[in-house]
Design a protein around this motif. Structure first.
Motif, PDB file in Angstrom:
ATOM      1  N   GLU A 295       0.840  -1.064  -0.040  1.00  9.88           N
ATOM      2  CA  GLU A 295      -0.094  -0.116   0.060  1.00  9.88           C
ATOM      3  C   GLU A 295       0.948   1.145   0.012  1.00  9.88           C
TER       4      GLU A 295
ATOM      5  N   LEU B 221       1.061   5.429   0.095  1.00  9.32           N
ATOM      6  CA  LEU B 221      -0.216   6.431   0.700  1.00  9.32           C
ATOM      7  C   LEU B 221       0.968   7.649   0.388  1.00  9.32           C
ATOM      8  N   ARG B 222       0.175   8.561  -0.242  1.00  5.45           N
ATOM      9  CA  ARG B 222       0.945   9.787  -0.902  1.00  5.45           C
ATOM     10  C   ARG B 222       0.325  10.776   0.484  1.00  5.45           C
ATOM     11  N   LEU B 223       1.528  11.380   1.082  1.00  6.06           N
ATOM     12  CA  LEU B 223       1.247  12.275   2.191  1.00  6.06           C
ATOM     13  C   LEU B 223       1.322  13.643   1.812  1.00  6.06           C
TER      14      LEU B 223
ATOM     15  N   ASP C  79      -3.936  10.205  -0.376  1.00  6.81           N
ATOM     16  CA  ASP C  79      -4.725   9.331  -1.007  1.00  6.81           C
ATOM     17  C   ASP C  79      -3.503   7.860  -0.811  1.00  6.81           C
ATOM     18  N   SER C  80      -4.395   6.832  -1.489  1.00  2.70           N
ATOM     19  CA  SER C  80      -3.562   5.553  -1.260  1.00  2.70           C
ATOM     20  C   SER C  80      -3.713   4.684  -2.322  1.00  2.70           C
TER      21      SER C  80
ATOM     22  N   ALA D 271      -2.396  11.445   5.187  1.00  2.00           N
ATOM     23  CA  ALA D 271      -2.407  10.742   3.923  1.00  2.00           C
ATOM     24  C   ALA D 271      -3.349  11.481   3.028  1.00  2.00           C
TER      25      ALA D 271
END
Length: 50
Positions: free
Chosen positions: A4, A6-8, A17-18, A15
């Motif tokens: 997974e 996750l864009r931070l 989106d993931s 987060a």
């Protein structure tokens, strides 16, 4: 193995989106994130059925 990613958020680190990808795709995504300055969190993904 699947991961997974996750864009931070740059401001607070939450987060944004993931996505779940296979191991072969992780390097491509990390290279792209590095080139545009995105922060990522990458962790092994375990589906609910495993």
């Amino acid at each position: 193995m699947r991961f997974e990613i996750l864009r931070l958020d740059d401001v607070d680190g939450n987060a944004v989106d993931s996505t779940v990808v296979d191991a072969a795709s992780v390097n491509r995504i990390v290279q792209h994130a590095a080139s545009v300055g995105q922060r990522l969190l990458i962790r092994p993904f375990e589906s609910a059925s495993s």
